[in-house]
Design an enzyme around this catalytic site. Structure first.
Site, PDB file in Angstrom:
ATOM      1  N   THR A  11       1.076  -1.408   0.161  1.00  0.00           N
ATOM      2  CA  THR A  11       0.425   0.147  -0.342  1.00  0.00           C
ATOM      3  C   THR A  11       0.982   1.059  -0.428  1.00  0.00           C
ATOM      4  O   THR A  11       0.685   1.798  -0.910  1.00  0.00           O
ATOM      5  CB  THR A  11      -1.598   0.362   1.591  1.00  0.00           C
ATOM      6  OG1 THR A  11      -2.168  -1.060   0.808  1.00  0.00           O
ATOM      7  CG2 THR A  11      -1.869   1.070   1.101  1.00  0.00           C
ATOM      8  N   ASP A  57       1.496  -6.543  -4.686  1.00  0.00           N
ATOM      9  CA  ASP A  57       0.696  -6.604  -3.059  1.00  0.00           C
ATOM     10  C   ASP A  57       1.317  -7.639  -2.445  1.00  0.00           C
ATOM     11  O   ASP A  57       1.434  -9.198  -2.616  1.00  0.00           O
ATOM     12  CB  ASP A  57      -1.077  -6.894  -3.836  1.00  0.00           C
ATOM     13  CG  ASP A  57      -1.639  -6.571  -2.409  1.00  0.00           C
ATOM     14  OD1 ASP A  57      -1.620  -7.163  -1.485  1.00  0.00           O
ATOM     15  OD2 ASP A  57      -2.230  -5.955  -2.354  1.00  0.00           O
TER      16      ASP A  57
HETATM   17  N1  ASP Z   1      -3.106  -5.985   0.217  1.00  0.00           N
HETATM   18  C1  ASP Z   1      -0.919  -4.545   0.887  1.00  0.00           C
HETATM   19  C2  ASP Z   1      -0.089  -5.326   0.536  1.00  0.00           C
HETATM   20  O1  ASP Z   1       0.004  -6.442   1.740  1.00  0.00           O
HETATM   21  C3  ASP Z   1      -2.241  -4.232   2.206  1.00  0.00           C
HETATM   22  C4  ASP Z   1      -1.119  -3.002   2.811  1.00  0.00           C
HETATM   23  O2  ASP Z   1       0.369  -2.866   2.739  1.00  0.00           O
HETATM   24  O3  ASP Z   1      -1.052  -2.022   3.791  1.00  0.00           O
HETATM   25  O4  ASP Z   1       0.319  -5.472  -0.128  1.00  0.00           O
END
Ligand code: ASP
Length: 325
Positions: A11, A55
């Site tokens: 993220t 991700d």
């Molecule tokens: N789905 C994202 C990831 O794990 C969530 C995050 O980065 O907070 O890459």
């Protein structure tokens, strides 16, 4: 200091795409501009954006090995390392790095954010700057840094989907907390006396599985999970380490797996506290079936430790000795 920052995805560096947030290769430049604009940061930064940004819900043991290899390749040229990572599997990666860089003589920090850097109300810079501060002030070792908390790499658990404070250290006080200044937990000297070892074993995706215990769990539920490729399993038990001891087929399945060398490690699904092997008859049955106590490890840490020890080629009894030491 010379600080190497690896952006793996997650993220922190995502921007909106047709299908929702996705990692953006421009992020490295944007972060570099922000760091360059901070006059009181007198460090040399190199930011590497990985070729394939993910991700972290797509991460596999292959990614842990790739990150470790990257850090090892840069080891001589930098004083500290920051891995920017998605939060979903950050606790697993931090645990994996803590095994691969045992008693690290340099800081290795894993962090990310709940909200991307491009948003005005983002925790990204707070986490990056806190991780940099941890590199400056302390202390060699592998840590997960998030929302002002510095947690040992093999102690972290993703505990909240949306709070800024997304990670907890359920069974050990955090190593450090950052307010205006740092507050440090007392650390036993024994740890710092260990010699550093970098070991990056080949860890096969699928070699370790998770067996959930739930009301009505039956041997058939676990059949596919305990397939012939599996060499280790984390048993997510109730309470202090219990599973239904009246279901002979379930126990026989565990016994048959441990007899063929599968290392099954018992950790509690409570999220905090320790397995106390044999405290209840329902837990003793697991001991009889050859199940190893994971004590107070999080399931993330137990899962990764199994991968690491199996990757090193250890057999069931060597793995038992290490887990139960
Ligand atoms: N789905 C994202 C990831 O794990 C969530 C995050 O980065 O907070 O890459």
């Amino acid at each position: 200091m010379k600080i190497y920052i690896a952006y793996t995805g997650g993220t922190i560096g995502m921007t909106p795409s047709e299908h929702g947030l996705a990692p953006d290769a421009q992020f490295a430049d944007q972060l570099m501009q922000k760091l360059a604009a901070a006059d009181d940061l007198n460090h040399d930064f190199v930011i590497k954006s990985y070729e394939t940004l993910i991700d972290s819900s797509n991460a596999t043991p292959q990614d842990w090995m790739m990150i470790a290899q990257d850090i090892e390749n840069q080891w001589q040229d930098f004083d500290a390392f920051i891995v920017l990572h998605g939060t979903d599997t950050m606790a697993y990666t931090a645990a994996a790095l803590s095994h691969m860089f045992e008693a690290s003589t340099k800081p290795i920090l894993v962090t990310g954010s709940q909200v991307p850097l491009y948003k005005v109300r983002s925790d990204a810079m707070n986490n990056v700057l806190g991780a940099i501060s941890a590199c400056e002030h302390q202390s060699p070792g592998v840590f997960l840094y998030f929302a002002d908390r510095l947690i040992e790499g093999d102690r972290a658990h993703k505990a909240h989907t949306s709070d800024w404070r997304a990670f907890s250290s359920p069974n050990l006080a955090e190593y450090g907390r950052l307010g205006i200044d740092w507050q440090w937990r007392d650390v036993s000297p024994a740890k710092s006396e260990q010699a550093m070892r970098i070991r990056i074993p080949h860890m096969e995706a699928g070699a370790v599985t998770i067996l959930p215990v739930f009301p009505g769990a039956q041997a058939e539920h676990w059949q596919g999970l305990l397939n012939d490729n599996v060499k280790g399993a984390v048993l997510l038990s109730y309470g202090a380490g219990n599973a239904p001891d009246k279901d002979q087929a379930l126990l026989a399945m565990l016994k048959e797996a441990t007899d063929r060398g599968v290392a099954i490690v018992n950790v509690s699904q409570c999220g905090a506290g320790s397995v106390v092997a044999g405290a209840y008859a329902a837990g003793s049955a697991l001991v009889q079936a050859g199940v190893i106590s994971g004590q107070d490890l999080t399931y993330e840490a137990a899962f990764v430790k199994l991968h690491f020890l199996i990757g090193l080629g250890m057999n069931h009894s060597a793995i038992r000795d290490i887990f139960e030491a």
